[in-house]
Structures are given as C-alpha cells and as structure tokens.
Design a protein around this motif. Structure first.
Motif, mmCIF file in Angstrom:
data_model
loop_
_atom_site.group_PDB
_atom_site.id
_atom_site.type_symbol
_atom_site.label_atom_id
_atom_site.label_comp_id
_atom_site.label_asym_id
_atom_site.label_seq_id
_atom_site.Cartn_x
_atom_site.Cartn_y
_atom_site.Cartn_z
ATOM 1 N N LEU A 1 0.807 -1.206 0.000
ATOM 2 C CA LEU A 1 0.000 0.000 0.000
ATOM 3 C C LEU A 1 0.847 1.265 0.000
ATOM 4 O O LEU A 1 0.314 2.368 0.028
ATOM 5 C CB LEU A 1 -0.923 0.010 1.223
ATOM 6 C CG LEU A 1 -1.970 -1.099 1.265
ATOM 7 C CD1 LEU A 1 -2.784 -1.019 2.546
ATOM 8 C CD2 LEU A 1 -2.878 -1.037 0.049
ATOM 9 N N ASP A 2 2.150 1.108 -0.018
ATOM 10 C CA ASP A 2 3.037 2.268 0.035
ATOM 11 C C ASP A 2 3.024 3.013 -1.295
ATOM 12 O O ASP A 2 3.066 2.404 -2.375
ATOM 13 C CB ASP A 2 4.458 1.803 0.357
ATOM 14 C CG ASP A 2 5.403 2.973 0.553
ATOM 15 O OD1 ASP A 2 5.258 3.661 1.567
ATOM 16 O OD2 ASP A 2 6.257 3.190 -0.319
ATOM 17 N N ALA A 3 2.988 4.339 -1.225
ATOM 18 C CA ALA A 3 2.910 5.153 -2.442
ATOM 19 C C ALA A 3 4.126 4.958 -3.341
ATOM 20 O O ALA A 3 4.015 5.052 -4.568
ATOM 21 C CB ALA A 3 2.762 6.627 -2.062
ATOM 22 N N VAL A 4 5.283 4.690 -2.767
ATOM 23 C CA VAL A 4 6.486 4.492 -3.571
ATOM 24 C C VAL A 4 6.395 3.188 -4.359
ATOM 25 O O VAL A 4 6.735 3.129 -5.546
ATOM 26 C CB VAL A 4 7.745 4.502 -2.688
ATOM 27 C CG1 VAL A 4 8.987 4.186 -3.515
ATOM 28 C CG2 VAL A 4 7.902 5.860 -2.010
ATOM 29 N N TYR A 5 5.932 2.126 -3.705
ATOM 30 C CA TYR A 5 5.769 0.845 -4.404
ATOM 31 C C TYR A 5 4.764 0.990 -5.548
ATOM 32 O O TYR A 5 4.988 0.468 -6.655
ATOM 33 C CB TYR A 5 5.287 -0.229 -3.434
ATOM 34 C CG TYR A 5 4.905 -1.514 -4.140
ATOM 35 C CD1 TYR A 5 5.875 -2.387 -4.622
ATOM 36 C CD2 TYR A 5 3.564 -1.844 -4.351
ATOM 37 C CE1 TYR A 5 5.529 -3.549 -5.287
ATOM 38 C CE2 TYR A 5 3.208 -3.000 -5.018
ATOM 39 C CZ TYR A 5 4.190 -3.851 -5.487
ATOM 40 O OH TYR A 5 3.838 -4.994 -6.153
#
Length: 272
Positions: free
Chosen positions: A76-80
């Motif tokens: 759920l990380d924006a970078v991923y």
C-alpha cells in the motif's frame, strides 16, 4: 549547486562503485549535500517482496515493524505503487507521489506495518525519494527522511539533489543489478511469494465482497478520498459512500483503520 561540489561528489561515487560499502558511501555523500535523519535503500523487484539493502530504520521502528512492511505492508506504500506504474526515474517528494488522502489513511499512520510514517503520525517532517530504474520492473529507491520538528527539504535542495539522478541511476544499475536479479536472489527472498498488489486486492475477501466493492477497497486503502475514488471509478461520491457502507457492514467494521488492518493481516498471513 556549485560545479566543483558536483564533480567531487560524482568522482567519489564512481570510486566507491565496486566497493561492498557502496550503499553506505552513497548515503554519506548524499548527507553532505543535504542533511537527513533516516534513510532506506530498497530494491523493488517486480512481483517479489522488496529487499532492504541499506538503512537505519531501527532507530524509529522495531525489527517486527520492518519485517511486516517487507512482507506485505509495502503493497500500500505510495512508492511501491509508483514503481509498479513505471514512474520515470527522478527525485520525488513523497507527498507528490501519494493520493489525496494518503496521509490521512491508517496505512500512513500505522506503526505496526510501516517503519516511517507521515507527518500527521508524529514521526516525520518530510520524506523524499530517488526512484531509480534498474531494468524493466526492477527499481532501487533511496528514501531520505527528516524527523518531525525539522524543516522540510527546500526546493533548492530537491533541485540540486535531483541533478544526480542520471548518475545515481547508472551506478545503481551497475552495482545492484546482480543482487536484484531473479537468478541470483536467495530462495528465502523469492519464496513469498510473487505477491502483486492487484492480486492481493483481487483475493481480498473475494467470497464476501463484490468486484465493485473490491475496487472501492483498493482505492480507499491506497489513500484516495471518497471524491477521488468516485472520480476514478466514474461514479458519484454518494454511490461510492454506499459501496463503502456496504463493505463495512459485510466485514463488520466501522472505519478505514479496521479495513486496513484486515487487509494487512490477510496479506501478512498469506501462505508461501
């Protein structure tokens, strides 16, 4: 940035390229250009879980929290999500990568699944990230974070650091390509698992939720507001709220935080 400083930085980095302490040397040199408190160099490897290459995250998070992030919280990380969308290599402010309600979502404020969280959670003033493309589907991310109470990175700092993107991308590819290659990674790191974000959402409560409700869950957990999620799905905000209400009732919950925890628990306990 002064050209002499830039040349010195590039020369030192090139000299450290084949050294086993390349990651540490890289962070030290970046800190000379712009100070930061916490850092993480992470390899995002297509469908496999990421590899934490070099970091000091244990200064702000336990081993369990870091493990939880690497085994599922990262989904759920924006970078991923940005890497999965093949964003162009460059230096980004995290706030510019994230959806409109990302910092209000429980993912960004949950210490159990994310080692470094949003300003509103009380941990960071700001996070900026180099996203470097090693090969198609494989990225190295260099995350630089300032603790709460400090100033955010100035536009001049971001601009100056960003000029090193081509050099960092080339050296990261040359230095870490073998580490991140599927044929070279240890089985223990690849056995998980081929989790991909869309598969995680597709399988989330699939016996309970409709496809439309799963789409709503996907957008809300990624950090979209009800208005933003409705726009993406091409429905009214009122209809989106009805879907959200139905999801909460079916799962016997009453908040996004509870939804987030159910999702992460399902991903983290998914068998290999």
């Amino acid at each position: 940035m002064d050209s002499e400083v830039a040349i010195k930085f590039a020369t030192r980095l090139l000299s450290a390229e084949r050294n086993e302490t390349f990651g540490a040397a890289l962070v030290d040199m970046l800190r000379e250009l712009s100070d930061f408190d916490y850092f993480a160099v992470v390899g995002y490897i297509g469908e496999d879980r990421p590899i934490l290459i070099h970091d000091n995250l244990r200064e702000v998070a336990s081993e369990t929290v870091v493990k939880n992030f690497l085994e599922g919280g990262y989904l759920l990380d924006a970078v991923y999500v940005a890497c999965s969308a093949s964003v162009e290599p460059g230096l980004y402010r995290l706030v510019d990568l994230a959806p409109d309600e990302y910092y209000g979502a429980d993912f960004a404020g949950t210490a159990h699944y994310h080692p470094c969280v949003s300003p509103k959670s009380g941990s960071l003033a700001e996070e900026i990230v180099f996203i470097l493309r090693i090969t198609d589907g494989i990225h190295v991310v260099i995350s630089m974070m300032r603790a709460l109470g400090r100033d955010v990175f100035s536009q001049e700092e971001v601009s100056d650091l960003g000029t090193f993107t081509p050099l960092l991308n080339e050296l990261a590819a040359r230095h870490w390509r073998s580490l991140l290659s599927p044929s070279r990674r240890p089985t223990a790191q690849t056995s998980r698992r081929g989790i991909v974000l869309e598969d995680a959402f597709r399988n989330f409560q699939k016996e309970t939720l409709s496809e439309r409700e799963q789409s709503v869950v996907r957008l809300l957990l990624r950090g979209h507001s009800t208005a933003s999620a409705a726009q993406v799905l091409g429905i009214t905000e009122g209809t989106l709220k009805v879907h959200r209400k139905n999801v909460y009732e079916k799962l016997n919950i009453n908040s996004l935080g509870q939804l987030f925890r159910i999702f992460c628990d399902q991903v983290l306990t998914r068998p290999d």
